[in-house]
Design a protein around this motif. Structure first.
Motif, PDB file in Angstrom:
ATOM      1  N   GLU A  50      -8.621  51.593  15.594  1.00 46.98           N
ATOM      2  CA  GLU A  50      -7.877  50.484  16.186  1.00 46.98           C
ATOM      3  C   GLU A  50      -6.817  50.987  17.169  1.00 46.98           C
ATOM      4  O   GLU A  50      -6.552  50.357  18.186  1.00 46.98           O
ATOM      5  N   GLN A  51      -6.219  52.133  16.888  1.00 44.84           N
ATOM      6  CA  GLN A  51      -5.158  52.669  17.746  1.00 44.84           C
ATOM      7  C   GLN A  51      -5.673  53.128  19.103  1.00 44.84           C
ATOM      8  O   GLN A  51      -4.878  53.390  20.006  1.00 44.84           O
ATOM      9  N   GLN A  52      -6.966  53.203  19.291  1.00 46.36           N
ATOM     10  CA  GLN A  52      -7.533  53.610  20.575  1.00 46.36           C
ATOM     11  C   GLN A  52      -7.749  52.428  21.520  1.00 46.36           C
ATOM     12  O   GLN A  52      -8.075  52.626  22.679  1.00 46.36           O
ATOM     13  N   THR A  53      -7.534  51.206  21.040  1.00 45.53           N
ATOM     14  CA  THR A  53      -7.764  50.030  21.890  1.00 45.53           C
ATOM     15  C   THR A  53      -6.575  49.790  22.813  1.00 45.53           C
ATOM     16  O   THR A  53      -5.439  50.154  22.497  1.00 45.53           O
ATOM     17  N   SER A  54      -6.840  49.164  23.948  1.00 47.28           N
ATOM     18  CA  SER A  54      -5.767  48.901  24.917  1.00 47.28           C
ATOM     19  C   SER A  54      -4.787  47.848  24.381  1.00 47.28           C
ATOM     20  O   SER A  54      -3.602  47.902  24.695  1.00 47.28           O
ATOM     21  N   GLU A  55      -5.270  46.897  23.578  1.00 43.45           N
ATOM     22  CA  GLU A  55      -4.376  45.875  23.021  1.00 43.45           C
ATOM     23  C   GLU A  55      -3.339  46.522  22.113  1.00 43.45           C
ATOM     24  O   GLU A  55      -2.160  46.181  22.147  1.00 43.45           O
ATOM     25  N   TYR A  60       2.167  48.638  21.149  1.00 48.13           N
ATOM     26  CA  TYR A  60       2.966  49.793  20.752  1.00 48.13           C
ATOM     27  C   TYR A  60       3.970  50.191  21.832  1.00 48.13           C
ATOM     28  O   TYR A  60       5.019  50.750  21.534  1.00 48.13           O
ATOM     29  N   ALA A  61       3.682  49.893  23.100  1.00 56.17           N
ATOM     30  CA  ALA A  61       4.626  50.209  24.172  1.00 56.17           C
ATOM     31  C   ALA A  61       5.954  49.497  23.935  1.00 56.17           C
ATOM     32  O   ALA A  61       7.020  50.067  24.162  1.00 56.17           O
ATOM     33  N   VAL A  62       5.900  48.256  23.463  1.00 58.39           N
ATOM     34  CA  VAL A  62       7.118  47.524  23.136  1.00 58.39           C
ATOM     35  C   VAL A  62       7.803  48.175  21.943  1.00 58.39           C
ATOM     36  O   VAL A  62       9.011  48.410  21.949  1.00 58.39           O
ATOM     37  N   ARG A  63       7.034  48.487  20.935  1.00 58.34           N
ATOM     38  CA  ARG A  63       7.598  49.074  19.723  1.00 58.34           C
ATOM     39  C   ARG A  63       8.255  50.422  20.008  1.00 58.34           C
ATOM     40  O   ARG A  63       9.285  50.746  19.440  1.00 58.34           O
TER      41      ARG A  63
END
Length: 144
Positions: A50-55, A60-63
């Motif tokens: 799941e961590q490889q998806t763009s969504e 995560y960029a916000v986090r």
């Protein structure tokens, strides 16, 4: 859940082995390998996929920005421990520290005639740029 530990070799097998230094750095014991339970391993594989998806990377960029601020409070301003007892005093300490951090950040800005110097990109932003994954310029632009 606990990991199952398995001894790979006995001491008599491991000591004379010429490849021992590539297996373990221990001088006394043999190499031990741990295996997680099947449920934990399946969960790890699912989350890593799941961590490889763009969504996920967009969320995560916000986090990562929020975590950077939390890290600054914990390490640079000593907010892991409170100086006071009681919820009211603790809240006041947090609010005053937040005001001080905001003043500190604003004081580092150039005068308004000049354009502000952009912040250095984070490691995660560099990661996104290397893989040509688009990233928002600001967390404020995610909802638009």
């Amino acid at each position: 859940m606990t990991f199952s530990q398995v001894k790979v070799a006995t001491k008599s097998q491991c000591q004379p082995c010429p490849a021992r230094t590539q297996c373990t750095t221990s001088r006394e014991s043999t190499r031990t390998v741990g295996f997680p339970p099947r449920e934990l391993r399946d969960l790890q594989l699912r989350v890593r996929t799941e961590q490889q998806t763009s969504e996920w990377k967009t969320r995560y960029a916000v986090r990562s920005g929020v975590e950077g601020t939390v890290n600054e409070f914990a390490h640079a301003h000593g907010m892991r421990r409170c100086r006071y007892r009681g919820q009211e005093k603790t809240h006041i300490q947090l609010v005053l520290t937040t005001i001080a951090v905001n003043i500190e950040r604003l004081s580092g800005l150039p005068p308004t005639e000049e354009t502000p110097r952009p912040r250095q990109p984070t490691a995660f932003q560099n990661y996104l740029d290397q893989r040509e994954i688009p990233r928002p310029k600001s967390w404020r632009t995610l909802g638009t």
